[in-house]
Design a protein around this motif. Structure first.
Motif, PDB file in Angstrom:
ATOM      1  N   ALA A  73       0.834  -1.208   0.000  1.00  0.00           N
ATOM      2  CA  ALA A  73       0.000   0.000   0.000  1.00  0.00           C
ATOM      3  C   ALA A  73       0.867   1.255   0.000  1.00  0.00           C
ATOM      4  O   ALA A  73       0.536   2.253  -0.657  1.00  0.00           O
ATOM      5  N   TYR A  74       1.981   1.197   0.717  1.00  0.00           N
ATOM      6  CA  TYR A  74       2.878   2.354   0.770  1.00  0.00           C
ATOM      7  C   TYR A  74       3.464   2.662  -0.606  1.00  0.00           C
ATOM      8  O   TYR A  74       3.435   3.807  -1.070  1.00  0.00           O
ATOM      9  N   PHE A  75       3.978   1.651  -1.269  1.00  0.00           N
ATOM     10  CA  PHE A  75       4.575   1.883  -2.584  1.00  0.00           C
ATOM     11  C   PHE A  75       3.513   2.267  -3.613  1.00  0.00           C
ATOM     12  O   PHE A  75       3.785   3.061  -4.520  1.00  0.00           O
ATOM     13  N   PHE A  76       2.312   1.727  -3.474  1.00  0.00           N
ATOM     14  CA  PHE A  76       1.244   2.115  -4.400  1.00  0.00           C
ATOM     15  C   PHE A  76       0.881   3.586  -4.230  1.00  0.00           C
ATOM     16  O   PHE A  76       0.776   4.333  -5.209  1.00  0.00           O
ATOM     17  N   ALA A  77       0.671   4.009  -2.960  1.00  0.00           N
ATOM     18  CA  ALA A  77       0.307   5.404  -2.710  1.00  0.00           C
ATOM     19  C   ALA A  77       1.424   6.340  -3.157  1.00  0.00           C
ATOM     20  O   ALA A  77       1.180   7.374  -3.804  1.00  0.00           O
ATOM     21  N   ALA A  78       2.677   5.982  -2.833  1.00  0.00           N
ATOM     22  CA  ALA A  78       3.796   6.821  -3.253  1.00  0.00           C
ATOM     23  C   ALA A  78       3.911   6.847  -4.773  1.00  0.00           C
ATOM     24  O   ALA A  78       4.211   7.891  -5.369  1.00  0.00           O
ATOM     25  N   GLY A  79       3.657   5.712  -5.413  1.00  0.00           N
ATOM     26  CA  GLY A  79       3.724   5.655  -6.875  1.00  0.00           C
ATOM     27  C   GLY A  79       2.671   6.506  -7.541  1.00  0.00           C
ATOM     28  O   GLY A  79       2.934   7.173  -8.554  1.00  0.00           O
ATOM     29  N   VAL A  80       1.447   6.497  -6.985  1.00  0.00           N
ATOM     30  CA  VAL A  80       0.375   7.317  -7.560  1.00  0.00           C
ATOM     31  C   VAL A  80       0.713   8.797  -7.460  1.00  0.00           C
ATOM     32  O   VAL A  80       0.581   9.558  -8.435  1.00  0.00           O
ATOM     33  N   ALA A  81       1.157   9.225  -6.275  1.00  0.00           N
ATOM     34  CA  ALA A  81       1.521  10.636  -6.106  1.00  0.00           C
ATOM     35  C   ALA A  81       2.690  11.010  -7.013  1.00  0.00           C
ATOM     36  O   ALA A  81       2.711  12.090  -7.626  1.00  0.00           O
ATOM     37  N   PHE A  82       3.673  10.127  -7.121  1.00  0.00           N
ATOM     38  CA  PHE A  82       4.835  10.408  -7.972  1.00  0.00           C
ATOM     39  C   PHE A  82       4.425  10.481  -9.441  1.00  0.00           C
ATOM     40  O   PHE A  82       4.886  11.367 -10.179  1.00  0.00           O
ATOM     41  N   LEU A  83       3.551   9.550  -9.869  1.00  0.00           N
ATOM     42  CA  LEU A  83       3.142   9.535 -11.270  1.00  0.00           C
ATOM     43  C   LEU A  83       2.372  10.800 -11.634  1.00  0.00           C
ATOM     44  O   LEU A  83       2.573  11.382 -12.711  1.00  0.00           O
ATOM     45  N   ALA A  84       1.493  11.246 -10.718  1.00  0.00           N
ATOM     46  CA  ALA A  84       0.746  12.478 -10.992  1.00  0.00           C
ATOM     47  C   ALA A  84       1.690  13.665 -11.128  1.00  0.00           C
ATOM     48  O   ALA A  84       1.575  14.471 -12.066  1.00  0.00           O
ATOM     49  N   GLY A  85       2.647  13.768 -10.210  1.00  0.00           N
ATOM     50  CA  GLY A  85       3.611  14.862 -10.310  1.00  0.00           C
ATOM     51  C   GLY A  85       4.501  14.747 -11.528  1.00  0.00           C
ATOM     52  O   GLY A  85       4.834  15.753 -12.167  1.00  0.00           O
ATOM     53  N   LEU A  86       4.860  13.507 -11.889  1.00  0.00           N
ATOM     54  CA  LEU A  86       5.747  13.303 -13.035  1.00  0.00           C
ATOM     55  C   LEU A  86       5.086  13.742 -14.335  1.00  0.00           C
ATOM     56  O   LEU A  86       5.693  14.434 -15.170  1.00  0.00           O
ATOM     57  N   LEU A  87       3.818  13.346 -14.506  1.00  0.00           N
ATOM     58  CA  LEU A  87       3.131  13.698 -15.754  1.00  0.00           C
ATOM     59  C   LEU A  87       2.987  15.207 -15.901  1.00  0.00           C
ATOM     60  O   LEU A  87       3.184  15.760 -16.986  1.00  0.00           O
TER      61      LEU A  87
END
Length: 886
Positions: A455-469
């Protein structure tokens, strides 16, 4: 201070034929003096030795002088060198805007922590398989009765049901169970030091085998130990084994003394199987002991929870059909048999079922908050996009490739996201540890909660992906050969700038809408919680302390029990400051059971009803402040030699004797004894504050000694510590071997009964507050950037005669308009998703105007405050300065 003489001599020797030798020595001497002043003589000496040896070696070895080709090759970029340069540039960009970077990292951290903490709590019970062998094959078989006030007696079964299901069923590889009322039996452990009160759960001898649990040490129970009167054996829980025996495996095979009886320790449970975590959260279990599944325990009525393991390939539906046929056959063979029913439910669904509405609600809230974080991060990056696009265009005009620029932006965003993820991980770890250690919430497997890395890596990945795009927008906006166009179109007030503002404003509307959802649901639960607190419990929990008594000896007769309990309560009442004291078999909001009964005089074909029995001693109602409404209370004269009498609660008397005076009327229990109603008392919320009181009947414990333990409640105005010490001393005078160290207040009991509701409300309140803060920051960021971009336009309006009030009003009006659109959009979601809340809202409609109105006022107020600073800033713009900036 001078350089080392030996180093000077070595270098002078190497430079003796070089015309530039004296100049080199002079330059090194000057640099040495400068380094001495800055870093000290020792550091300067080390530097001088390094430089002199390098120059001397180069002269002795005569290294070739690099030509133009070798210099170009040495300076040619390599993948590693390019990456290092890009990383260095990204770091400098972050350092140029530390406030923005830290603020963005904090937002990401909050979202990651919130999502991780909630899913870490939810996953063990709902998503992860139970820690048993092939957990999908395990089912729960309950005995179902109709009615909202179903007690534990209504869902448990007689031990005879388990025996018959074992003999006649072919769908199960194993059927087992445990005594659901084990907490009514307490055991005094006599060892070193003070006597200790322990709780043991009675289980069928094959419980561990059916569940697929292997003891950490020793073995499970044998068939002989599971028989009535068989060898006395116990299996220790892992926690009690560690706490009392320091984790010594040698305890297996030794004897311990419980209630002055010898027991043999035959095993120790593994740490992964805590009986209470799975089946009785909130009740600590210290050991397991065999519960006989025989005719003797069958006479006790519905006491067992039945568990089964399906054969491979058998579905719960098929097992249900087979049990239905077995139940029908048994009813035909034994028409007078009662308590015969079976409903099959997967074990994990049964354990998690009561908590699913709250879990789904918290999961949805965590997902919404994570979306708000993504929107906020996107908005922050979009607000910087125009400036970054101009920067990218300038750098591209000087020869930088689009891929190189994109990589630099990705590295910059990655660094900020990494800091946020680390911060979120720390917050999530602390939150999950605090939740796992809490004893205020009775949720299965809560004490086994650990931070869920997926869950931690998923949440961090979602936030990172939004910022990355979003971070790639500046690089994507600059096409090949379009640098000049971008520099022109990114001017303030341009069409492209207005399009960017509209996009950011749309994101703000979405952010306000999601915050609105959390606030509405939180408002509904706040209103519901207030309604629960307003419920009349029927007793006064203030200034009342309770003990569960476990006498060290068994009473040989009801008369002996009455003598001891009367002397005990009278001794406690003699304590100065004690107002009242009384005994009951189970205090409200704790254990529960039900008995079947009939009204004397009713036709035999009338369907029987169920009552909640309370076995009390005189003084209990006074100690609980439960008022007597009619008739008389129970007294010490109501004993085994006098007429059988009971008291009933007010609503129960109306249900049982509608339109009649209940005093003098009688009821009949399963044993055909008739009991006369001599008093009526106020309703007490026995099961929970939200549930109706049902039919409650109070028996005298000297006439109905169907008890194993007694709860003593003492009402006093004394300070807590003083009252506990005095009562404990009085109890030890009556029975020196009785443990008295465990006590609780009635206010604690009420808090525990409301724990799940208050826990859900607390988390939603935190999420709602964070969402509100993020929405305010999003509004502020968008408006501040919009005012900055529109400065020339606002300046022209001011130069043409627009007043300060008009400019400020237009900005605030835009703010409130965005908030209003978000409120309208978000207010519809709770209505549509009302089923998700289940039974959580108590006494409140989903369209509650107070919750919706309060949410709207809060959001509009926050939006106005967030927009006030940019509005005032816009009002201070002067036309001449704005025109000069064009």
């Amino acid at each position: 201070m001078s350089p080392p003489r030996l180093a000077i001599a070595i270098l002078a020797r190497a430079l003796r034929r070089d015309p530039a030798g004296p100049a080199i020595l002079g330059d090194l001497h000057e640099d040495f003096s400068l380094l001495c002043r800055k870093h000290g003589e020792a550091s300067a000496c080390r530097w001088y030795w390094r430089e002199s040896l390098f120059l001397a070696l180069s002269r002795i070895v005569r290294l070739p002088r690099p030509n133009r080709w070798t210099m170009r090759r040495m300076n040619a970029p390599t993948p590693f060198r390019s990456f290092a340069q890009d990383a260095s540039y990204a770091l400098r960009s972050v350092r140029r805007a530390p406030g923005f970077s830290l603020f963005t990292a904090l937002i990401i951290g909050l979202g990651v922590a919130a999502a991780t903490a909630v899913f870490s709590v939810v996953r063990p019970l709902t998503l992860a398989p139970l820690p048993f062998k092939d957990p999908g094959a395990l089912v729960w078989i309950s005995n179902v009765t109709e009615g909202a006030n179903t007690s534990l007696s209504g869902v448990t079964s007689r031990s005879g049901n388990l025996r018959d299901f074992r003999e006649r069923s072919t769908s199960f590889s194993g059927l087992t169970g445990y005594n659901a009322f084990f907490d009514q039996n307490a055991y005094t452990f006599a060892g070193d030091g003070e006597p200790q009160r322990l709780v043991g759960a009675g289980v069928a001898h094959d419980l561990l085998e059916v569940l697929g649990v292997d003891p950490l040490h020793g073995r499970g129970f044998t068939l002989e130990e599971g028989l009535w009167g068989g060898p006395r054996a116990v299996i220790l829980s892992h926690g009690f084994w560690r706490q009392r025996f320091d984790g010594d495996p040698g305890v297996v095979g030794t004897g311990i003394t419980l209630n002055q009886e010898p027991f043999t320790v035959v095993g120790v449970l593994p740490r992964s199987f805590d009986f209470s975590s799975f089946f009785t959260p909130g009740v600590k279990v210290d050991f397991l002991l065999p519960f006989p599944v025989g005719s003797e325990t069958d006479q006790w009525g519905n006491t067992m929870v039945i568990l089964g393991r399906l054969h491979q390939g058998v579905t719960p539906e098929r097992a249900q059909a087979e049990l239905d046929a077995i139940v029908t056959g048994l009813q035909e063979e034994q028409p007078d048999r009662w308590g015969l029913a079976a409903e099959v439910t997967p074990l994990q669904a049964k354990i998690a079922g009561p908590f699913m509405p709250a879990f789904l609600l918290l999961s949805a809230a965590a997902a919404i908050l994570l979306l708000i974080v993504c929107v906020n991060v996107s908005n922050l990056l979009l607000a910087r996009s125009p400036g970054r696009s101009r920067e990218v265009a300038v750098r591209k005009a000087f020869g930088a490739s689009r891929g190189r620029l994109a990589r630099q932006l990705v590295l910059e965003t990655s660094g900020v996201a990494l800091v946020g993820a680390v911060l979120g991980g720390g917050l999530a770890w602390g939150a999950t540890r605090a939740i796992a250690r809490t004893r205020a919430v009775q949720v299965p497997l809560l004490d086994q909660t650990e931070m869920d890395l997926s869950a931690y890596f998923f949440a961090a990945g979602v936030a990172f992906l939004a910022g990355l795009l979003v971070s790639l927008v500046p690089a994507l906006q600059v096409g090949e050969g379009a640098e000049a166009t971008v520099l022109r179109t990114e001017a303030r007030g341009s069409t492209r700038g207005r399009g960017g503002r509209r996009l950011r404003e749309s994101l703000v509307v979405a952010e306000v809408a999601m915050a609105c959802v959390l606030l509405v649901v939180g408002g509904l639960l706040v209103r519901s919680f207030r309604e629960v607190l307003r419920v009349d419990l029927g007793f006064m929990p203030e200034n009342a302390v309770a003990w569960q008594l476990n006498p060290s000896t068994d009473f040989r007769s009801v008369t002996e029990l009455g003598v001891v309990t009367r002397s005990l309560t009278e001794r406690v009442r003699e304590i100065p400051g004690v107002e009242a004291a009384g005994l009951i078999d189970a205090l409200p909001l704790g254990r529960n059971r039900s008995w079947g009964f009939r009204v004397v005089g009713e036709a035999e074909n009338e369907e029987g009803r169920s009552l909640f029995p309370h076995i009390v001693a005189p003084g209990y109602l006074e100690a609980m402040r439960v008022p007597l409404l009619a008739g008389r209370p129970l007294s010490w004269d109501d004993n085994e030699e006098s007429a059988l009498v009971v008291m009933m609660n007010e609503s129960g008397a109306r249900q049982v004797f509608p339109g009649q005076d209940p005093l003098g009327l009688r009821i009949r229990l399963w044993d055909s004894r008739e009991w006369e109603v001599v008093g009526v008392v106020r309703d007490v919320r026995h099961l929970s504050p939200e549930m109706d009181p049902g039919i409650q009947v109070y028996f005298s414990h000297t006439q109905m000694p169907d008890i194993n333990t007694l709860d003593l409640v003492v009402r006093s105005q004394l300070p807590m510590d003083h009252a506990v010490g005095e009562v404990s001393s009085a109890l030890r005078e009556i029975d020196p071997s009785m443990p008295t160290g465990e006590f609780w207040t009635l206010e604690d009991s009420v808090d525990r009964a409301l724990s799940a509701r208050s826990f859900t409300l607390w988390i939603l309140s935190v999420y709602g507050g964070v969402a509100l803060l993020l929405a305010a920051l999003g509004i502020y960021g968008v408006l501040a950037q919009s005012v900055a971009e529109r400065s020339p336009e606002i300046g022209i309006r001011m130069a043409l005669g627009a007043s300060w009030q008009e400019v400020v009003g237009s900005v605030l009006g835009r703010t409130l308009a965005l908030a209003a659109v978000g409120i309208l959009a978000g207010g519809l979601v709770p209505l549509w998703a009302g089923r998700l809340l289940g039974t959580l809202p108590f006494g409140v409609e989903m369209t509650d105007p107070v919750a919706y109105g309060g949410m709207a006022v809060i959001l509009l107020g926050v939006a106005a405050v967030a927009g006030l600073v940019p509005a005032l800033r816009a009002g201070r713009i002067r036309g001449t300065r704005a025109l000069e900036a064009l």
